[in-house]
Design a protein around this motif. Structure first.
Motif, PDB file in Angstrom:
ATOM      1  N   MET A   7      79.974 -26.570  79.195  1.00  0.00           N
ATOM      2  CA  MET A   7      78.784 -27.244  78.588  1.00  0.00           C
ATOM      3  C   MET A   7      77.359 -27.074  79.159  1.00  0.00           C
ATOM      4  SD  MET A   7      78.856 -31.092  76.778  1.00  0.00           S
ATOM      5  CE  MET A   7      80.371 -31.487  77.708  1.00  0.00           C
ATOM      6  N   ALA A   8      76.268 -26.821  78.376  1.00  0.00           N
ATOM      7  CA  ALA A   8      75.208 -26.650  78.975  1.00  0.00           C
ATOM      8  C   ALA A   8      74.557 -28.027  79.132  1.00  0.00           C
ATOM      9  CB  ALA A   8      74.309 -25.900  78.363  1.00  0.00           C
ATOM     10  N   THR A   9      73.591 -28.487  80.268  1.00  0.00           N
ATOM     11  CA  THR A   9      72.820 -29.651  80.414  1.00  0.00           C
ATOM     12  C   THR A   9      72.003 -29.727  79.325  1.00  0.00           C
ATOM     13  OG1 THR A   9      73.056 -29.701  82.745  1.00  0.00           O
ATOM     14  CG2 THR A   9      71.533 -31.004  81.831  1.00  0.00           C
ATOM     15  N   ALA A  10      72.160 -30.983  78.637  1.00  0.00           N
ATOM     16  CA  ALA A  10      71.225 -31.256  77.563  1.00  0.00           C
ATOM     17  C   ALA A  10      69.717 -31.184  77.724  1.00  0.00           C
ATOM     18  CB  ALA A  10      71.437 -32.749  77.004  1.00  0.00           C
ATOM     19  N   LEU A  11      69.031 -30.404  77.033  1.00  0.00           N
ATOM     20  CA  LEU A  11      67.702 -29.701  77.182  1.00  0.00           C
ATOM     21  C   LEU A  11      67.426 -29.268  78.302  1.00  0.00           C
ATOM     22  CD1 LEU A  11      67.570 -32.405  75.120  1.00  0.00           C
ATOM     23  CD2 LEU A  11      65.054 -32.167  75.374  1.00  0.00           C
ATOM     24  N   SER A  12      68.128 -28.378  78.887  1.00  0.00           N
ATOM     25  CA  SER A  12      68.126 -27.522  79.970  1.00  0.00           C
ATOM     26  C   SER A  12      67.752 -26.145  79.439  1.00  0.00           C
ATOM     27  CB  SER A  12      69.323 -27.180  80.890  1.00  0.00           C
ATOM     28  OG  SER A  12      70.230 -26.613  79.913  1.00  0.00           O
ATOM     29  N   GLU A  13      67.163 -25.370  80.026  1.00  0.00           N
ATOM     30  CA  GLU A  13      66.707 -23.874  79.376  1.00  0.00           C
ATOM     31  C   GLU A  13      67.828 -23.524  78.645  1.00  0.00           C
ATOM     32  OE1 GLU A  13      64.774 -19.552  80.795  1.00  0.00           O
ATOM     33  OE2 GLU A  13      64.870 -21.170  82.025  1.00  0.00           O
ATOM     34  N   GLU A  14      69.003 -23.152  79.201  1.00  0.00           N
ATOM     35  CA  GLU A  14      69.989 -22.758  78.494  1.00  0.00           C
ATOM     36  C   GLU A  14      70.531 -23.341  77.231  1.00  0.00           C
ATOM     37  OE1 GLU A  14      74.841 -21.976  79.165  1.00  0.00           O
ATOM     38  OE2 GLU A  14      73.785 -22.876  80.763  1.00  0.00           O
ATOM     39  N   TRP A  15      70.488 -24.769  77.453  1.00  0.00           N
ATOM     40  CA  TRP A  15      70.499 -25.608  76.191  1.00  0.00           C
ATOM     41  C   TRP A  15      69.435 -25.275  75.122  1.00  0.00           C
ATOM     42  CZ3 TRP A  15      68.637 -29.305  72.943  1.00  0.00           C
ATOM     43  CH2 TRP A  15      69.436 -30.234  72.193  1.00  0.00           C
ATOM     44  N   LEU A  16      68.100 -25.145  75.553  1.00  0.00           N
ATOM     45  CA  LEU A  16      67.181 -25.065  74.741  1.00  0.00           C
ATOM     46  C   LEU A  16      66.980 -23.759  73.798  1.00  0.00           C
ATOM     47  CD1 LEU A  16      64.290 -26.726  76.722  1.00  0.00           C
ATOM     48  CD2 LEU A  16      64.886 -27.604  74.400  1.00  0.00           C
ATOM     49  N   ARG A  17      67.556 -22.705  74.636  1.00  0.00           N
ATOM     50  CA  ARG A  17      67.436 -21.372  74.171  1.00  0.00           C
ATOM     51  C   ARG A  17      68.650 -21.259  73.086  1.00  0.00           C
ATOM     52  NH1 ARG A  17      64.350 -17.739  76.329  1.00  0.00           N
ATOM     53  NH2 ARG A  17      63.614 -18.086  78.119  1.00  0.00           N
ATOM     54  N   THR A  25      52.676 -26.670  73.103  1.00  0.00           N
ATOM     55  CA  THR A  25      53.573 -26.024  74.289  1.00  0.00           C
ATOM     56  C   THR A  25      54.256 -27.403  74.905  1.00  0.00           C
ATOM     57  OG1 THR A  25      52.458 -23.940  74.654  1.00  0.00           O
ATOM     58  CG2 THR A  25      53.991 -24.711  76.376  1.00  0.00           C
ATOM     59  N   ILE A  26      55.193 -27.427  74.692  1.00  0.00           N
ATOM     60  CA  ILE A  26      55.838 -28.729  75.354  1.00  0.00           C
ATOM     61  C   ILE A  26      56.847 -28.315  76.625  1.00  0.00           C
ATOM     62  CG2 ILE A  26      57.535 -30.631  74.723  1.00  0.00           C
ATOM     63  CD1 ILE A  26      56.622 -30.478  71.792  1.00  0.00           C
ATOM     64  N   VAL A  27      56.810 -29.314  77.481  1.00  0.00           N
ATOM     65  CA  VAL A  27      57.669 -28.943  78.604  1.00  0.00           C
ATOM     66  C   VAL A  27      58.886 -30.200  78.115  1.00  0.00           C
ATOM     67  CG1 VAL A  27      58.009 -29.608  81.231  1.00  0.00           C
ATOM     68  CG2 VAL A  27      55.980 -28.266  80.376  1.00  0.00           C
ATOM     69  N   PHE A  28      59.969 -29.561  78.399  1.00  0.00           N
ATOM     70  CA  PHE A  28      61.269 -30.349  78.563  1.00  0.00           C
ATOM     71  C   PHE A  28      61.623 -30.724  79.686  1.00  0.00           C
ATOM     72  CE2 PHE A  28      60.840 -28.731  74.071  1.00  0.00           C
ATOM     73  CZ  PHE A  28      60.862 -30.094  73.233  1.00  0.00           C
ATOM     74  N   GLY A  29      61.908 -31.744  80.254  1.00  0.00           N
ATOM     75  CA  GLY A  29      62.213 -31.920  81.847  1.00  0.00           C
ATOM     76  C   GLY A  29      63.901 -32.907  81.626  1.00  0.00           C
ATOM     77  N   VAL A  30      64.598 -32.223  82.382  1.00  0.00           N
ATOM     78  CA  VAL A  30      65.955 -32.790  82.785  1.00  0.00           C
ATOM     79  C   VAL A  30      66.295 -32.866  83.971  1.00  0.00           C
ATOM     80  CG1 VAL A  30      67.141 -30.838  81.857  1.00  0.00           C
ATOM     81  CG2 VAL A  30      68.162 -33.054  81.835  1.00  0.00           C
ATOM     82  N   ARG A  51      60.075 -35.840  79.918  1.00  0.00           N
ATOM     83  CA  ARG A  51      61.172 -35.715  80.881  1.00  0.00           C
ATOM     84  C   ARG A  51      61.994 -36.952  80.972  1.00  0.00           C
ATOM     85  NH1 ARG A  51      56.072 -34.012  83.359  1.00  0.00           N
ATOM     86  NH2 ARG A  51      56.304 -31.710  83.860  1.00  0.00           N
ATOM     87  N   ALA A  52      63.218 -36.949  81.212  1.00  0.00           N
ATOM     88  CA  ALA A  52      64.125 -37.849  81.229  1.00  0.00           C
ATOM     89  C   ALA A  52      65.431 -37.418  81.964  1.00  0.00           C
ATOM     90  CB  ALA A  52      64.421 -38.452  79.669  1.00  0.00           C
ATOM     91  N   PRO A  53      66.206 -38.341  82.552  1.00  0.00           N
ATOM     92  CA  PRO A  53      67.509 -38.006  83.056  1.00  0.00           C
ATOM     93  C   PRO A  53      68.390 -37.273  81.884  1.00  0.00           C
ATOM     94  CG  PRO A  53      66.979 -40.109  83.808  1.00  0.00           C
ATOM     95  CD  PRO A  53      65.900 -39.707  82.757  1.00  0.00           C
ATOM     96  N   GLU A  54      69.314 -36.664  82.462  1.00  0.00           N
ATOM     97  CA  GLU A  54      70.388 -36.056  81.334  1.00  0.00           C
ATOM     98  C   GLU A  54      70.968 -37.368  80.467  1.00  0.00           C
ATOM     99  OE1 GLU A  54      74.231 -33.028  80.626  1.00  0.00           O
ATOM    100  OE2 GLU A  54      73.480 -33.661  82.507  1.00  0.00           O
ATOM    101  N   GLY A  55      71.292 -38.280  80.931  1.00  0.00           N
ATOM    102  CA  GLY A  55      71.905 -39.360  80.263  1.00  0.00           C
ATOM    103  C   GLY A  55      71.145 -39.937  79.228  1.00  0.00           C
ATOM    104  N   THR A  56      69.745 -40.114  79.427  1.00  0.00           N
ATOM    105  CA  THR A  56      68.673 -40.476  78.442  1.00  0.00           C
ATOM    106  C   THR A  56      68.810 -39.571  77.169  1.00  0.00           C
ATOM    107  OG1 THR A  56      67.585 -41.702  79.928  1.00  0.00           O
ATOM    108  CG2 THR A  56      66.485 -41.283  78.004  1.00  0.00           C
ATOM    109  N   TRP A  57      68.535 -38.223  77.576  1.00  0.00           N
ATOM    110  CA  TRP A  57      68.612 -37.201  76.520  1.00  0.00           C
ATOM    111  C   TRP A  57      69.745 -37.211  75.729  1.00  0.00           C
ATOM    112  CZ3 TRP A  57      64.276 -36.133  75.499  1.00  0.00           C
ATOM    113  CH2 TRP A  57      63.207 -35.635  76.368  1.00  0.00           C
ATOM    114  N   ARG A  58      71.216 -37.168  76.530  1.00  0.00           N
ATOM    115  CA  ARG A  58      72.276 -37.493  75.628  1.00  0.00           C
ATOM    116  C   ARG A  58      72.538 -38.628  74.777  1.00  0.00           C
ATOM    117  NH1 ARG A  58      75.586 -33.511  76.684  1.00  0.00           N
ATOM    118  NH2 ARG A  58      75.654 -32.190  78.626  1.00  0.00           N
ATOM    119  N   LYS A  59      72.170 -39.689  75.161  1.00  0.00           N
ATOM    120  CA  LYS A  59      72.070 -40.976  74.491  1.00  0.00           C
ATOM    121  C   LYS A  59      71.061 -40.883  72.935  1.00  0.00           C
ATOM    122  CE  LYS A  59      72.849 -44.020  78.171  1.00  0.00           C
ATOM    123  NZ  LYS A  59      72.228 -45.259  79.001  1.00  0.00           N
ATOM    124  N   MET A  60      70.001 -40.056  73.312  1.00  0.00           N
ATOM    125  CA  MET A  60      68.924 -39.729  72.220  1.00  0.00           C
ATOM    126  C   MET A  60      69.644 -38.934  71.224  1.00  0.00           C
ATOM    127  SD  MET A  60      65.184 -39.620  74.042  1.00  0.00           S
ATOM    128  CE  MET A  60      64.617 -39.067  72.871  1.00  0.00           C
TER     129      MET A  60
END
Length: 126
Positions: A1-11, A33-38, A68-77
């Motif tokens: 499972m890819a990290t939420a909002l990682s490059e792999e996940w976004l692709r 152009t948006i930067v997503f940070g995790v 930008r947010a920690p992975e846990g925040t993205w997963r909750k969202m």
């Protein structure tokens, strides 16, 4: 499972955004152009003509908005039923630990397509 909002996940998520008729309908004027940070890693993506294109490492990209947010925040969202303070971008930004930087006027002006992107993101396997 890819990290939420990682490059792999976004692709993996980009085709879903691009196939979403709801996103295409409401995003005709949305260009950014948006930067997503995790977890300290950033990935840039462009939004133009109702399409999302993942660019990858934003080091040499000019971006408009960074989220930008920690992975846990993205997963909750992105959860089917997000907990309090994580129900949308504004809630997570104002009351949790999502950081939004850059052109905030652009972000607020295009809040509807941004919310649609995250609704589609919520349909991607986490």
């Amino acid at each position: 499972m890819a990290t939420a909002l990682s490059e792999e996940w976004l692709r993996a998520a980009a085709p879903r955004v691009n196939d979403s008729s709801g996103f295409g309908r409401i995003s005709d004027a949305f260009e950014a152009t948006i930067v997503f940070g995790v977890n300290g890693a950033d990935t840039a993506a462009t939004f133009s003509d109702g399409q999302m294109t993942v660019l990858g490492d934003p080091e040499y990209e000019t971006w408009d908005i960074a989220m930008r947010a920690p992975e846990g925040t993205w997963r909750k969202m992105l959860a089917e039923t997000p907990p309090p303070r994580h129900h949308d971008l504004i809630g997570a930004w104002l009351q949790a630990d999502l950081v939004i930087e850059g052109d905030l006027r652009l972000a607020m002006r295009h809040l509807r397509p941004l919310k649609r992107v995250f609704a589609v993101f919520g349909e991607v396997e986490n």
